[in-house]
Write a protein that holds these residues in place. Structure first.
Motif, mmCIF file in Angstrom:
data_model
loop_
_atom_site.group_PDB
_atom_site.id
_atom_site.type_symbol
_atom_site.label_atom_id
_atom_site.label_comp_id
_atom_site.label_asym_id
_atom_site.label_seq_id
_atom_site.Cartn_x
_atom_site.Cartn_y
_atom_site.Cartn_z
ATOM 1 N N GLY A 14 -12.072 3.215 8.701
ATOM 2 C CA GLY A 14 -12.685 2.413 7.651
ATOM 3 C C GLY A 14 -13.301 3.232 6.534
ATOM 4 N N LYS A 15 -13.226 4.563 6.623
ATOM 5 C CA LYS A 15 -13.779 5.417 5.574
ATOM 6 C C LYS A 15 -12.878 5.393 4.348
ATOM 7 C CE LYS A 15 -15.625 10.071 4.761
ATOM 8 N NZ LYS A 15 -15.872 11.407 5.357
ATOM 9 N N TYR A 16 -13.509 5.345 3.157
ATOM 10 C CA TYR A 16 -12.769 5.250 1.901
ATOM 11 C C TYR A 16 -12.616 6.611 1.231
ATOM 12 C CZ TYR A 16 -13.179 0.146 1.992
ATOM 13 O OH TYR A 16 -13.073 -1.180 2.337
ATOM 14 N N TYR A 17 -11.481 6.753 0.511
ATOM 15 C CA TYR A 17 -11.205 7.990 -0.232
ATOM 16 C C TYR A 17 -10.567 7.648 -1.573
ATOM 17 C CZ TYR A 17 -11.649 10.434 4.270
ATOM 18 O OH TYR A 17 -12.090 10.931 5.466
ATOM 19 N N ASP A 32 -6.795 16.666 -2.387
ATOM 20 C CA ASP A 32 -7.768 16.397 -3.448
ATOM 21 C C ASP A 32 -7.160 15.685 -4.658
ATOM 22 O OD1 ASP A 32 -10.523 16.539 -4.082
ATOM 23 O OD2 ASP A 32 -10.100 18.087 -5.580
ATOM 24 N N PHE A 33 -5.983 15.094 -4.512
ATOM 25 C CA PHE A 33 -5.410 14.324 -5.611
ATOM 26 C C PHE A 33 -6.234 13.067 -5.832
ATOM 27 C CE2 PHE A 33 -1.534 16.827 -5.153
ATOM 28 C CZ PHE A 33 -1.090 16.879 -6.468
ATOM 29 N N PHE A 34 -6.596 12.796 -7.100
ATOM 30 C CA PHE A 34 -7.271 11.549 -7.437
ATOM 31 C C PHE A 34 -6.206 10.467 -7.527
ATOM 32 C CE2 PHE A 34 -9.187 8.406 -10.286
ATOM 33 C CZ PHE A 34 -10.408 8.222 -9.651
ATOM 34 N N MET A 35 -6.331 9.435 -6.703
ATOM 35 C CA MET A 35 -5.226 8.499 -6.514
ATOM 36 C C MET A 35 -5.263 7.282 -7.430
ATOM 37 S SD MET A 35 -3.356 9.950 -4.288
ATOM 38 C CE MET A 35 -2.289 8.581 -3.851
ATOM 39 N N ALA A 36 -6.453 6.787 -7.753
ATOM 40 C CA ALA A 36 -6.545 5.569 -8.560
ATOM 41 C C ALA A 36 -5.865 5.777 -9.906
ATOM 42 C CB ALA A 36 -8.005 5.176 -8.755
ATOM 43 N N GLY A 37 -5.004 4.840 -10.266
ATOM 44 C CA GLY A 37 -4.296 4.909 -11.541
ATOM 45 C C GLY A 37 -2.906 5.510 -11.449
ATOM 46 N N GLU A 95 1.554 -6.266 -9.610
ATOM 47 C CA GLU A 95 2.154 -6.452 -10.932
ATOM 48 C C GLU A 95 2.599 -5.134 -11.552
ATOM 49 O OE1 GLU A 95 2.891 -9.291 -12.529
ATOM 50 O OE2 GLU A 95 2.248 -10.377 -10.741
ATOM 51 N N SER A 96 1.747 -4.118 -11.488
ATOM 52 C CA SER A 96 1.999 -2.864 -12.200
ATOM 53 C C SER A 96 2.532 -1.736 -11.332
ATOM 54 C CB SER A 96 0.712 -2.393 -12.877
ATOM 55 O OG SER A 96 -0.276 -2.060 -11.894
ATOM 56 N N GLY A 97 2.301 -1.806 -10.015
ATOM 57 C CA GLY A 97 2.679 -0.699 -9.149
ATOM 58 C C GLY A 97 1.688 0.447 -9.179
ATOM 59 N N CYS A 98 0.488 0.215 -9.718
ATOM 60 C CA CYS A 98 -0.548 1.258 -9.800
ATOM 61 C C CYS A 98 -1.451 1.226 -8.566
ATOM 62 C CB CYS A 98 -1.428 1.042 -11.033
ATOM 63 S SG CYS A 98 -0.752 1.708 -12.543
ATOM 64 N N VAL A 123 0.850 -1.188 0.000
ATOM 65 C CA VAL A 123 0.000 0.000 0.000
ATOM 66 C C VAL A 123 0.887 1.239 0.000
ATOM 67 C CG1 VAL A 123 -1.888 -1.129 1.251
ATOM 68 C CG2 VAL A 123 -0.155 0.121 2.533
ATOM 69 N N LEU A 124 0.333 2.347 -0.481
ATOM 70 C CA LEU A 124 0.987 3.645 -0.352
ATOM 71 C C LEU A 124 0.359 4.360 0.829
ATOM 72 C CD1 LEU A 124 2.895 5.896 -1.352
ATOM 73 C CD2 LEU A 124 0.999 6.734 -2.769
ATOM 74 N N ARG A 125 1.179 4.711 1.806
ATOM 75 C CA ARG A 125 0.693 5.422 2.989
ATOM 76 C C ARG A 125 0.927 6.922 2.780
ATOM 77 N NH1 ARG A 125 2.651 2.957 8.473
ATOM 78 N NH2 ARG A 125 4.511 4.152 7.936
#
Length: 315
Positions: free
Chosen positions: A232-235, A242-247, A219-222, A194-196
């Motif tokens: 337990g709250k998701y972001y 406000d950086f969009f993290m997925a991808g 596999e990809s590091g994404c 995970v990225l903390r």
């Protein structure tokens, strides 16, 4: 005792939200949490952070809970060698090939050595060696040597991280937490990462200080999903910057995995370790290793139990 009282208060508060979301009485979830503790060994924190109330019994059985961790870590990690991970000074010495930053252990240094270290480095991190979970870690701000000695402080040169990682939350060094395990032939395997990312003005990325952990595809590091905080709250976006993290991709991912696998062989008597790695513009810096790495981070962000994977490599 205070730890248990705080745990009860925390789950009681968290279950208010769960009860409202599912339109079901809080007593039902209290009973479910208690049964989950008895049957699966899940703690109140794990019950909330993993959203355990969503899962079937078969899915719950796949999780590497705190109680299972206490049992299996005794088999995987020899107690005579875990001191290399539990003592920050010994860790930095033992893993000097991976720890390149300058550091000084105040209790074993003279006043002049401490003052020279502080003069030589414009930005210094103070780490009390007798605390955990990121507690007490701070930037040095004109504290007396006497205060540093009282804290039994380890002083470390501040790590300048890769700009792609720093921009997400510039106040903290945002580390990649990588979980490794050695099989019976002492071959290292990566089982989770995970990225903390830190929160607020905290210089640490620890979840207990407001941080968020984002799951990484091995596999990809994404970044492959939403991050999760300790409640337990998701972001999908970082809650402050406000950086969009997925991808987003971790720079030089395959090299980072090799860096961790090499470190995992330094003390092979400790077979399962959680590593915190800072990504630099050139290479990597090992911040610390944990012989009792948090099962929350291993599984919560991925929403996937890892017990089967761990047992596979134990055999």
């Amino acid at each position: 005792m205070n730890r248990y009282i705080n745990g009860i208060k925390k789950i009681n508060q968290g279950l208010n939200t769960v009860s409202a979301d599912y339109e079901r009485g809080k007593l039902y979830f209290w009973m479910d949490a208690f049964r989950s503790y008895l049957r699966f060994g899940v703690t109140p924190n794990e019950y909330l952070q993993w959203h355990f109330y969503k899962y079937s019994s078969l899915e719950r059985a796949e999780y590497y809970t705190a109680r299972k961790a206490n049992r299996l870590e005794k088999k995987l990690n020899q107690k005579d060698y875990v001191r290399f991970f539990q003592q920050k000074e010994e860790f930095n010495q033992k893993f000097q090939a991976s720890v390149k930053r300058d550091w000084l252990y105040v209790p074993k240094a003279s006043d002049s050595q401490v003052e020279n270290f502080l003069t030589a480095h414009p930005k210094v991190v103070v780490k009390p060696v007798n605390l955990s979970s990121g507690r007490g870690i701070r930037l040095y701000e004109r504290e007396s040597v006497e205060k540093l000695r009282k804290d039994k402080a380890l002083l470390e040169e501040f790590v300048v991280q890769h700009p792609d990682i720093a921009e997400i939350h510039p106040f903290s060094v945002n580390t990649v937490r990588v979980y490794s395990i050695l099989d019976q032939k002492k071959t290292p395997h990566i089982i989770s990462a995970v990225l903390r990312v830190g929160g607020g003005k905290s210089v640490t990325d620890n979840q207990h200080n407001g941080g968020v952990a984002y799951p990484i595809d091995l596999e990809s590091g994404c970044i492959c999903g939403a991050g999760v905080e300790v409640s337990g709250k998701y972001y999908f976006r970082h809650p402050e910057t406000d950086f969009f993290m997925a991808g987003r991709t971790i720079p030089n991912w395959q090299e980072l995995l090799l860096f961790v696998k090499e470190a995992a062989l330094v003390v092979p008597q400790v077979r399962m370790t959680a590593w915190d790695v800072a990504v630099l513009e050139q290479g990597f810096e090992m911040i610390e290793g944990n012989d009792d790495g948090n099962p929350d981070l291993m599984q919560g962000p991925m929403a996937k139990g890892m017990l089967r994977e761990i047992v596979k490599w134990m055999r």
